[in-house]
Design a protein around this motif. Structure first.
Motif, PDB file in Angstrom:
ATOM      1  N   PRO A 186       0.818  -1.220   0.000  1.00 39.77           N
ATOM      2  CA  PRO A 186       0.000   0.000   0.000  1.00 39.77           C
ATOM      3  C   PRO A 186       0.849   1.267   0.000  1.00 39.77           C
ATOM      4  CG  PRO A 186      -0.867  -1.597   1.570  1.00 39.77           C
ATOM      5  CD  PRO A 186       0.436  -2.156   1.084  1.00 39.77           C
ATOM      6  N   GLY A 187       0.497   2.202  -0.866  1.00 39.99           N
ATOM      7  CA  GLY A 187       1.142   3.501  -0.923  1.00 39.99           C
ATOM      8  C   GLY A 187       2.365   3.574  -1.816  1.00 39.99           C
ATOM      9  N   VAL A 188       2.921   2.430  -2.240  1.00 43.52           N
ATOM     10  CA  VAL A 188       4.157   2.452  -3.017  1.00 43.52           C
ATOM     11  C   VAL A 188       3.895   2.931  -4.449  1.00 43.52           C
ATOM     12  CG1 VAL A 188       6.010   1.021  -3.981  1.00 43.52           C
ATOM     13  CG2 VAL A 188       5.314   0.733  -1.587  1.00 43.52           C
ATOM     14  N   LEU A 189       2.853   2.430  -5.094  1.00 46.45           N
ATOM     15  CA  LEU A 189       2.508   2.893  -6.443  1.00 46.45           C
ATOM     16  C   LEU A 189       2.308   4.403  -6.453  1.00 46.45           C
ATOM     17  CD1 LEU A 189       1.477   2.520  -9.420  1.00 46.45           C
ATOM     18  CD2 LEU A 189      -0.792   2.153  -8.423  1.00 46.45           C
ATOM     19  N   GLU A 190       1.552   4.901  -5.493  1.00 53.63           N
ATOM     20  CA  GLU A 190       1.272   6.331  -5.440  1.00 53.63           C
ATOM     21  C   GLU A 190       2.555   7.140  -5.240  1.00 53.63           C
ATOM     22  OE1 GLU A 190      -2.331   4.016  -4.636  1.00 53.63           O
ATOM     23  OE2 GLU A 190      -0.308   3.964  -3.813  1.00 53.63           O
ATOM     24  N   LEU A 193       4.508   7.347  -8.563  1.00 54.01           N
ATOM     25  CA  LEU A 193       3.903   8.291  -9.502  1.00 54.01           C
ATOM     26  C   LEU A 193       4.148   9.739  -9.041  1.00 54.01           C
ATOM     27  CD1 LEU A 193       0.574   6.356 -10.102  1.00 54.01           C
ATOM     28  CD2 LEU A 193       2.467   6.603 -11.718  1.00 54.01           C
ATOM     29  N   LYS A 194       4.118   9.962  -7.739  1.00 55.14           N
ATOM     30  CA  LYS A 194       4.422  11.291  -7.217  1.00 55.14           C
ATOM     31  C   LYS A 194       5.861  11.685  -7.525  1.00 55.14           C
ATOM     32  CE  LYS A 194       0.839  13.160  -5.161  1.00 55.14           C
ATOM     33  NZ  LYS A 194       0.342  14.510  -5.571  1.00 55.14           N
ATOM     34  N   LEU A 195       6.754  10.700  -7.512  1.00 55.78           N
ATOM     35  CA  LEU A 195       8.156  10.959  -7.824  1.00 55.78           C
ATOM     36  C   LEU A 195       8.293  11.610  -9.197  1.00 55.78           C
ATOM     37  CD1 LEU A 195      11.099   8.573  -7.142  1.00 55.78           C
ATOM     38  CD2 LEU A 195      10.766   9.420  -9.444  1.00 55.78           C
ATOM     39  N   LEU A 196       7.516  11.135 -10.174  1.00 54.90           N
ATOM     40  CA  LEU A 196       7.543  11.754 -11.504  1.00 54.90           C
ATOM     41  C   LEU A 196       6.969  13.162 -11.469  1.00 54.90           C
ATOM     42  CD1 LEU A 196       6.368   8.752 -13.732  1.00 54.90           C
ATOM     43  CD2 LEU A 196       8.705   9.477 -13.249  1.00 54.90           C
ATOM     44  N   GLY A 257       9.607  -0.254   0.600  1.00 56.59           N
ATOM     45  CA  GLY A 257       8.297   0.304   0.911  1.00 56.59           C
ATOM     46  C   GLY A 257       8.349   1.356   1.995  1.00 56.59           C
ATOM     47  N   ASP A 258       9.038   1.064   3.100  1.00 58.34           N
ATOM     48  CA  ASP A 258       9.128   2.033   4.204  1.00 58.34           C
ATOM     49  C   ASP A 258       9.739   3.339   3.728  1.00 58.34           C
ATOM     50  OD1 ASP A 258       8.045   0.240   5.951  1.00 58.34           O
ATOM     51  OD2 ASP A 258       9.938  -0.365   6.861  1.00 58.34           O
ATOM     52  N   ILE A 259      10.748   3.249   2.869  1.00 56.26           N
ATOM     53  CA  ILE A 259      11.459   4.444   2.403  1.00 56.26           C
ATOM     54  C   ILE A 259      10.556   5.291   1.510  1.00 56.26           C
ATOM     55  CG2 ILE A 259      13.407   5.237   1.006  1.00 56.26           C
ATOM     56  CD1 ILE A 259      14.881   2.664   1.963  1.00 56.26           C
ATOM     57  N   LEU A 260       9.916   4.662   0.534  1.00 62.89           N
ATOM     58  CA  LEU A 260       9.097   5.413  -0.420  1.00 62.89           C
ATOM     59  C   LEU A 260       7.867   6.023   0.237  1.00 62.89           C
ATOM     60  CD1 LEU A 260       9.446   2.993  -3.458  1.00 62.89           C
ATOM     61  CD2 LEU A 260      10.149   5.402  -3.437  1.00 62.89           C
ATOM     62  N   THR A 261       7.203   5.275   1.105  1.00 62.84           N
ATOM     63  CA  THR A 261       5.995   5.814   1.740  1.00 62.84           C
ATOM     64  C   THR A 261       6.355   6.902   2.755  1.00 62.84           C
ATOM     65  OG1 THR A 261       6.029   3.961   3.318  1.00 62.84           O
ATOM     66  CG2 THR A 261       4.613   3.748   1.383  1.00 62.84           C
ATOM     67  N   LYS A 262       7.477   6.735   3.444  1.00 57.76           N
ATOM     68  CA  LYS A 262       7.910   7.777   4.389  1.00 57.76           C
ATOM     69  C   LYS A 262       8.224   9.066   3.645  1.00 57.76           C
ATOM     70  CE  LYS A 262      11.221   8.599   8.134  1.00 57.76           C
ATOM     71  NZ  LYS A 262      12.331   8.026   8.937  1.00 57.76           N
ATOM     72  N   TRP A 263       8.861   8.938   2.497  1.00 57.04           N
ATOM     73  CA  TRP A 263       9.180  10.122   1.678  1.00 57.04           C
ATOM     74  C   TRP A 263       7.905  10.830   1.233  1.00 57.04           C
ATOM     75  CZ3 TRP A 263       8.203  10.470  -3.743  1.00 57.04           C
ATOM     76  CH2 TRP A 263       8.718  11.620  -4.360  1.00 57.04           C
ATOM     77  N   ALA A 264       6.941  10.075   0.736  1.00 57.78           N
ATOM     78  CA  ALA A 264       5.701  10.681   0.233  1.00 57.78           C
ATOM     79  C   ALA A 264       4.895  11.310   1.371  1.00 57.78           C
ATOM     80  CB  ALA A 264       4.876   9.625  -0.495  1.00 57.78           C
ATOM     81  N   GLU A 265       4.813  10.616   2.495  1.00 55.72           N
ATOM     82  CA  GLU A 265       4.010  11.113   3.614  1.00 55.72           C
ATOM     83  C   GLU A 265       4.623  12.332   4.280  1.00 55.72           C
ATOM     84  OE1 GLU A 265       3.712   7.654   6.006  1.00 55.72           O
ATOM     85  OE2 GLU A 265       2.240   6.652   4.699  1.00 55.72           O
TER      86      GLU A 265
END
Length: 685
Positions: A186-190, A193-196, A257-265
């Motif tokens: 959960p949250g990794v796809l999003e 896409l936010k990274l782009l 997963g922890d890294i990408l979702t932490k960055w986005a959040e």
């Protein structure tokens, strides 16, 4: 006649996810599809049924706020890989809830699309419409897509596999490190896409960025730059020295997963901290999410050539201590990414795997990124081509010049043309083991060369290094692979090449070092005198005891050197090598492993035996994409030398397939992390 009224659009999410092989993204509650393949959506009409004779349907596709295409819905089912198309299957038409198939070209841009479905009644031109959304990814199953890869096993490995192995350590003793890519969590796809969306190219010119996203070469450069935070609000902040109190020690990460979702959040604040294997593993996750086949690659003895002369200089004292005298460096290992794509921009023969390195080392096009550099171009030394081929070529091919200094003067010089890039590897397809791909990057000179022997894990040649002078040849070798808690034993063979007796002074020196730094201070040394008869061959055996290295080395490596000095001629000769000490593994056992099914609680036991000569304690972390939501952590109380512990954990699998359950024990009083993993086969409920 009553007007045609569209009430809503059913995205048929479960069917489309299965058809596009994106069902792993089902937790995102979004329609995720791949380009070059049709999407089926169903119209929900209000009032009368659809009449093909009197009614028109049109589809408007938007990428961001930009109109991408406006097209009529036809009755022709012929698919085009070069343009957008929408059609109705007249033979299976449900007039009350007609199905519309929307097909994108195989070169459509990656991103989040919205579409508007118009219903028009002929004669009145009155329109009714409804909205829908979908996320479009690259399609390695589509032969017309430039990321197409023919093997289903490779598509499963390089797109669908949400776990893998990273390789660290040294050529002689590669260590497999489990990693959770987490692309379906959960949250990794999003986040991907936010990274782009937050990348500098998108912020500078959104329309141009959307247009360029059809090209995986462009996408990969954007992602490579955005994984590090040197030029932008990238995902990871790198740190290679000092303490990690303001963030997480890179060695403690277990997945992306922890890294990408932490960055986005966090609102796109860089996550602290990363090193090369973390940068590479997170980039691999992003590229797999976007539909571009990707794998993590390790280059052992990776050269960082700062002055572009393809030479790395290393300096030693006359007592064998390695000195920090050069801006050039050799990392014991360096980890990057390979992505699979066709390179139409470079002409014939350079398709396939491309090197991408998100670790910030050098700028490319003004930003910290690297690649995509075709592996075939690196092998053929096509340094005239884009992108960054000279940098990658040097990383796997530079020569090493070893210099002994005495009072600032050079007293010995030797050259090694085979050490750099001695083993290049990745995880094998399907199986949890190392695959040697050195030959993809380099021409292997002969079956008996050092490259060949060092590049094979099965080689019985344990030779560490050789040094030679006019009068003496010295060869140093480990007696066996060093293991934590055991004595490091090695042998030095000294060969007198002349028909005259010699009296030699011999110095041994051992220093701890991190994989990417010069060694620290000497922690073990000894010296003596060796008498050599004419043409004599003499064996000298030495040992480094566990109590001498345990508190110094931990997860670091050892730089070991021997220097011999001819007391008559003052001639010096050096042999040196760096090696890692293999740690014990955590043992994971699964209860009732034949009956592991989705949504049913399972149990596992993690076993650890203390190999050290003193008590240890620490924190045990257990994780696994598709097996455990988040992580399970527990504190391990002090354990006596030789003592064992068994920790029982439970988990509830959420996805079908082969999954990885991984455990890591971060020791609190030793600079070491003990790891283990177990592959788990999960069937449907």
């Amino acid at each position: 006649m009553e007007d045609l009224k569209i009430k809503d659009v059913n995205l048929e999410i479960s069917e489309n996810l299965e058809r596009h092989r994106t069902d792993g993204f089902s937790s995102s509650e979004a329609l995720v599809v791949r380009r070059g393949a049709p999407i089926r959506v169903s119209l929900q009409l209000e009032g009368r049924a659809f009449n093909p004779t009197t009614d028109l349907l049109k589809v408007q596709i938007m990428l961001g706020v930009h109109l991408y295409v406006l097209m009529p819905v036809t009755f022709s089912k012929t698919i085009s890989y070069t343009r957008w198309k929408a059609y109705v299957d007249r033979d299976n038409l449900d007039s009350q809830n007609p199905s519309i198939f929307i097909s994108s070209p195989a070169s459509a841009s990656v991103g989040c699309y919205t579409f508007k479905m118009f219903g028009i009644t002929r004669g009145t031109n009155k329109k009714s419409y409804a909205f829908g959304k979908f996320t479009l990814l690259c399609n390695p199953w589509c032969p017309a897509d430039v990321v197409y890869i023919a093997s289903e096993d490779k598509r499963e490995e390089y797109i669908q596999n949400d776990s893998g192995l990273l390789f660290i350590g040294t050529t002689m003793n590669p260590v497999s490190r489990p990693w959770s890519f987490d692309q379906f969590e959960p949250g990794v796809l999003e986040a991907c896409l936010k990274l782009l969306q937050v990348s500098p190219p998108h912020q500078a010119n959104k329309k141009m960025d959307y247009l360029n996203r059809k090209n995986p070469v462009y996408i990969s450069r954007v992602v490579s730059a955005m994984i590090n935070s040197e030029d932008d609000c990238g995902v990871l902040k790198g740190k290679w020295e000092g303490d990690f109190k303001q963030g997480v020690n890179p060695s403690l990460w277990t997945g992306s997963g922890d890294i990408l979702t932490k960055w986005a959040e966090s609102g796109f604040k860089p996550v602290m901290y990363g090193q090369c294997w973390v940068f590479a593993a997170v980039m691999c996750t992003v590229m797999r999410v976007l539909g571009i086949p990707s794998r993590v690659v390790t280059n052992f003895n990776s050269a960082h050539d700062t002055n572009d002369n393809l030479v790395i200089e290393e300096f030693y004292s006359i007592t064998g201590q390695k000195l920090n005298r050069s801006k050039d460096s050799i990392w014991n290992f360096h980890v990057w990414v390979e992505c699979w794509m066709t390179r139409r921009d470079l002409g014939f023969g350079l398709d396939g795997w491309q090197v991408l390195d998100p670790t910030p080392q050098e700028r490319s096009g003004g930003v910290f990124c690297c690649g995509p550099a075709p592996v075939k171009a690196v092998k053929d030394r096509r340094i005239d081509l884009i992108y960054d081929i000279p940098f990658v070529y040097a990383a796997v091919n530079a020569d090493v010049h070893s210099v002994i200094l005495s009072e600032g003067k050079v007293v010995n010089y030797s050259k090694d043309t085979e050490r750099v890039g001695s083993l290049i590897c990745t995880k094998a397809v399907t199986f949890p083991r190392l695959q040697n791909i050195t030959g993809d990057y380099k021409y292997i000179r002969s079956p008996t060369s050092t490259i060949s022997s060092r590049s094979s894990r099965m080689s019985e040649d344990s030779t560490l290094s050789r040094g030679s002078s006019k009068g003496v040849l010295v060869v140093m070798s480990l007696d066996k692979t060093p293991v934590a808690g055991e004595t490091v034993s090695f042998t030095v063979k000294v060969i007198n090449k002349q028909r005259a007796a010699k009296l030699m002074k011999i110095h041994f020196n051992a220093q701890a070092k991190e994989y990417n730094h010069s060694p620290s201070d000497t922690f073990w040394e000894t010296q003596g005198v060796v008498k050599l008869a004419p043409m004599e061959v003499k064996l000298i055996r030495q040992q480094i005891l566990p109590v001498q290295y345990e508190d110094v080395v931990g997860d670091d490596l050892i730089n070991l050197a021997v220097v011999l000095e001819d007391l008559a001629s003052q001639e010096q000769v050096l042999a040196s090598e760096e090696f890692n000490i293999a740690s014990t593994q955590l043992i994971i056992q699964i209860s009732n492993k034949e009956t592991i099914v989705c949504d049913k609680e399972q149990a596992a036991t993690v076993t650890f035996t203390n190999p050290f000569s003193h008590m240890v304690s620490g924190v045990l972390t257990v994780a696994g994409a598709g097996l455990i939501q988040g992580k399970v952590q527990s504190r391990i109380l002090p354990l006596l030398p030789g003592g064992s512990l068994k920790q029982r954990i439970t988990f509830i699998p959420s996805k079908v397939g082969i999954k990885m359950l991984q455990a890591s024990l971060a020791l609190s009083n030793v600079n070491s992390t003990i790891r283990g993993f177990k592959m788990v086969s999960v069937s449907g409920a």
